[in-house]
Design a protein around this motif. Structure first.
Motif, PDB file in Angstrom:
ATOM      1  N   GLY A 217      11.096   7.913  -3.464  1.00  0.00           N
ATOM      2  CA  GLY A 217      11.468   7.990  -2.069  1.00  0.00           C
ATOM      3  C   GLY A 217      11.369   6.522  -1.210  1.00  0.00           C
ATOM      4  N   PHE A 218      11.272   5.418  -1.886  1.00  0.00           N
ATOM      5  CA  PHE A 218      11.048   4.320  -1.310  1.00  0.00           C
ATOM      6  C   PHE A 218      12.599   3.683  -0.885  1.00  0.00           C
ATOM      7  CE2 PHE A 218      12.383   2.955  -5.572  1.00  0.00           C
ATOM      8  CZ  PHE A 218      13.075   2.040  -5.224  1.00  0.00           C
ATOM      9  N   ASP A 219      12.604   2.885   0.139  1.00  0.00           N
ATOM     10  CA  ASP A 219      13.627   2.329   0.552  1.00  0.00           C
ATOM     11  C   ASP A 219      13.946   0.974  -0.013  1.00  0.00           C
ATOM     12  OD1 ASP A 219      15.652   1.003   2.315  1.00  0.00           O
ATOM     13  OD2 ASP A 219      15.000   1.521   4.156  1.00  0.00           O
ATOM     14  N   GLY A 220      14.878   0.921  -0.831  1.00  0.00           N
ATOM     15  CA  GLY A 220      14.866  -0.477  -1.663  1.00  0.00           C
ATOM     16  C   GLY A 220      15.788  -1.476  -1.016  1.00  0.00           C
ATOM     17  N   LYS A 221      16.030  -1.592   0.064  1.00  0.00           N
ATOM     18  CA  LYS A 221      16.955  -2.508   0.879  1.00  0.00           C
ATOM     19  C   LYS A 221      16.223  -4.048   0.697  1.00  0.00           C
ATOM     20  CE  LYS A 221      18.954  -4.000   5.199  1.00  0.00           C
ATOM     21  NZ  LYS A 221      19.174  -3.707   6.788  1.00  0.00           N
ATOM     22  N   GLY A 222      17.194  -4.844  -0.054  1.00  0.00           N
ATOM     23  CA  GLY A 222      16.860  -6.028  -0.371  1.00  0.00           C
ATOM     24  C   GLY A 222      16.493  -6.286  -1.763  1.00  0.00           C
ATOM     25  N   VAL A 234       7.661   6.461 -10.311  1.00  0.00           N
ATOM     26  CA  VAL A 234       6.494   7.720 -10.574  1.00  0.00           C
ATOM     27  C   VAL A 234       6.449   8.415  -9.170  1.00  0.00           C
ATOM     28  CG1 VAL A 234       5.103   6.130 -11.778  1.00  0.00           C
ATOM     29  CG2 VAL A 234       4.764   6.380  -9.376  1.00  0.00           C
ATOM     30  N   GLY A 235       6.175   9.457  -9.377  1.00  0.00           N
ATOM     31  CA  GLY A 235       6.037  10.388  -8.009  1.00  0.00           C
ATOM     32  C   GLY A 235       4.929  10.253  -7.060  1.00  0.00           C
ATOM     33  N   LYS A 236       5.005  10.558  -5.749  1.00  0.00           N
ATOM     34  CA  LYS A 236       3.818  10.556  -5.074  1.00  0.00           C
ATOM     35  C   LYS A 236       2.606  11.373  -5.444  1.00  0.00           C
ATOM     36  CE  LYS A 236       6.626  11.295  -1.362  1.00  0.00           C
ATOM     37  NZ  LYS A 236       8.115  10.790  -1.697  1.00  0.00           N
ATOM     38  N   ASP A 237       2.778  12.312  -6.083  1.00  0.00           N
ATOM     39  CA  ASP A 237       1.765  13.133  -6.706  1.00  0.00           C
ATOM     40  C   ASP A 237       0.997  12.519  -7.857  1.00  0.00           C
ATOM     41  OD1 ASP A 237       3.541  13.345  -8.520  1.00  0.00           O
ATOM     42  OD2 ASP A 237       3.523  15.739  -8.672  1.00  0.00           O
ATOM     43  N   ARG A 253      10.223  -4.401   1.305  1.00  0.00           N
ATOM     44  CA  ARG A 253      10.328  -3.789   2.584  1.00  0.00           C
ATOM     45  C   ARG A 253       9.367  -2.975   2.771  1.00  0.00           C
ATOM     46  NH1 ARG A 253      15.563  -0.852   5.654  1.00  0.00           N
ATOM     47  NH2 ARG A 253      15.031  -1.059   7.633  1.00  0.00           N
ATOM     48  N   PRO A 254       8.313  -3.296   4.152  1.00  0.00           N
ATOM     49  CA  PRO A 254       6.958  -2.534   4.461  1.00  0.00           C
ATOM     50  C   PRO A 254       7.594  -1.238   4.843  1.00  0.00           C
ATOM     51  CG  PRO A 254       7.772  -4.106   6.222  1.00  0.00           C
ATOM     52  CD  PRO A 254       8.536  -4.441   4.994  1.00  0.00           C
ATOM     53  N   SER A 266       3.148  -2.758   1.824  1.00  0.00           N
ATOM     54  CA  SER A 266       2.752  -3.623   2.897  1.00  0.00           C
ATOM     55  C   SER A 266       4.413  -4.618   3.077  1.00  0.00           C
ATOM     56  CB  SER A 266       1.819  -4.520   2.722  1.00  0.00           C
ATOM     57  OG  SER A 266       1.934  -5.234   1.523  1.00  0.00           O
ATOM     58  N   GLY A 267       5.017  -4.676   1.946  1.00  0.00           N
ATOM     59  CA  GLY A 267       6.244  -5.541   1.663  1.00  0.00           C
ATOM     60  C   GLY A 267       6.019  -6.848   1.676  1.00  0.00           C
ATOM     61  N   THR A 268       6.918  -7.869   1.679  1.00  0.00           N
ATOM     62  CA  THR A 268       6.349  -9.204   1.168  1.00  0.00           C
ATOM     63  C   THR A 268       6.399  -9.961   2.636  1.00  0.00           C
ATOM     64  OG1 THR A 268       7.644 -11.029   0.162  1.00  0.00           O
ATOM     65  CG2 THR A 268       9.020  -9.758   1.013  1.00  0.00           C
ATOM     66  N   PRO A 269       5.665 -11.160   2.828  1.00  0.00           N
ATOM     67  CA  PRO A 269       5.391 -11.547   3.944  1.00  0.00           C
ATOM     68  C   PRO A 269       6.618 -12.879   4.219  1.00  0.00           C
ATOM     69  CG  PRO A 269       3.809 -12.243   2.428  1.00  0.00           C
ATOM     70  CD  PRO A 269       4.595 -11.210   1.803  1.00  0.00           C
TER      71      PRO A 269
END
Length: 431
Positions: A217-222, A234-237, A253-254, A266-269
């Motif tokens: 379910g993550f947004d993998g932009k970048g 892995v699943g969120k459960d 991406r945060p 938290s994403g990369t700073p």
């Protein structure tokens, strides 16, 4: 001045009857909220097309110190990928050590918990674990096994009377081995971590889990492809509900992975690639046991932005002309954005380098598209020998597939296998 963005809260104010108000105040007096500074994926020692970036990490660290001094969190969590490579340079290692000790001296009441990621060497991270612990700092590279069973005792950390952190570094599914094959291995692994915390009577206050994983379910932009770094999905459960907050690392991406904000990257700073076209942040998280986390994103000002220039693709000739007119004081990294029917000229690198003579900007590469098929090409053929040597095997393979017009779906399996092989070689080198 940092940019703050409130992304979740406890809701609007309302009138509370006196009796209920007293009960509410008493409950809050007994259970104090835990405040966290959640960050990850520092990638210290990262080189962008041969350019050293330690100065940019120092710039980030200056901001991080001010954030810690201003918000006074109970703990700072660094959820993996401390370094960009498993064998960082002496200068990168020294920067990390000196900064963490300086931060601890500046904000001594803030607990510091750091775990390794898939870019880090677990064994190298663990070498100085006891030395760090003597300074009141937790730097954790692994989960130990005793008689074939997982022992999380070194990974369970108390945060005064506020709660407990279970600090789990990157571990792959092969490591999470159980005889029971009816339940996903990773779910059994984290359930056992939660059980050991419960056995020590540490579940009555706020419970936080740190992990370095790829969660569905993550947004993998970048990221160039979903399973980068050989981290299985892995699943969120996977994460037991006993944890009030799951602090994740790995995805740059945060983002929240659930509507409650309980599971979060938290994403990369510090921007790692030109495709990370989003704000780079750290997160301040306030948590009460059983309540929705209250998260504030704090944007990190980049010392040098990564710019794809011009913003819309154009011919190489026009791109070079625009580059030569770029403001002399523009302090950034440049990726030329080129689209044309013909091949790039053989001296394209030389032309691009000459166009920035006397400017502060740093030329990196060319994002090339043929107008006929619009297939992006970060061409290997236009790289110098020195630039080619700076690429890792995954980047070389990705460029090759892209240059041949192979879709990301078709190339992902091969890239994943190459990533797995590269990680195995790194593990052997670190032993």
């Amino acid at each position: 001045m940092h940019n703050l963005k409130k992304i979740s809260n406890f809701g609007a104010c309302e009138i509370i009857p006196k009796k209920a108000f007293c009960k509410h105040m008493f409950a809050n007096f007994r259970i104090r909220p835990m405040k966290l500074l959640h960050t990850s994926d520092w990638h210290i020692g990262h080189q962008l097309y041969g350019y050293d970036r330690l100065e940019e990490h120092r710039h980030f660290f200056d901001q991080l110190t001010e954030i810690a001094k201003t918000h006074r969190p109970d703990a700072m969590l660094v959820c993996g990928d401390i370094f960009d490579v498993s064998s960082p340079s002496a200068s990168a290692s020294r920067l990390f050590t000196d900064y963490i000790l300086e931060l601890h001296a500046t904000v001594p009441d803030m607990l510091i918990v750091i775990t390794s990621g898939n870019h880090d060497s677990a064994s190298r991270t663990d070498i100085n674990r006891n030395l760090w612990k003597s300074a009141g700092i937790h730097v954790i590279g692994s989960v130990k096994k005793v008689n074939g069973k997982f022992d999380f005792s070194d990974n369970i950390i108390r945060v005064g009377d506020k709660g407990t952190i279970v600090a789990v570094p990157y571990v792959n599914k092969a490591f999470m081995s159980f005889d029971d094959k009816s339940t996903p291995q990773e779910k059994q692994f984290f359930t056992q971590a939660a059980q050991q915390m419960s056995d020590n009577s540490l579940c009555s206050t706020t419970a936080v889990l740190m992990a370095h994983l790829t969660v569905d379910g993550f947004d993998g932009k970048g990221h160039k492809f979903g399973s980068i770094g050989n981290l299985d999905f892995v699943g969120k459960d996977t994460f037991p509900s006993i944890f009030d907050y799951v602090a994740l690392g790995h995805i740059h991406r945060p983002q929240n992975l659930d509507k409650e904000g309980r599971i979060r990257y938290s994403g990369t700073p510090v921007a790692i690639s030109f495709d990370e076209e989003f704000p780079h942040t750290v997160s301040i998280v306030e948590i009460n046991k059983g309540s929705m986390p209250d998260v504030t994103e704090i944007e990190i000002n980049q010392k040098r932005d990564l710019i794809t220039f011009p913003s819309e693709p154009t011919s190489f000739k026009k791109a070079i002309k625009s580059l030569s007119k770029l403001n002399t004081d523009e302090n950034c990294y440049i990726r030329l954005n080129v689209a044309q029917e013909t091949d790039l000229p053989s001296d394209c690198e030389e032309q691009a380098t000459n166009a920035i003579t006397g400017k502060k900007c740093r030329y990196c590469t060319i994002k090339y598209q043929r107008i006929s098929d619009r297939t992006p090409v970060d061409s290997l053929s236009v790289l110098t020998a020195e630039e080619f040597l700076q690429l890792n095997p995954l980047e070389i393979a990705q460029r090759f597939f892209t240059s041949k017009g192979v879709s990301s779906d078709s190339s992902e399996r091969y890239l994943s296998l190459l990533s797995e092989l590269e990680n195995e070689l790194k593990c052997k080198e670190s032993l």
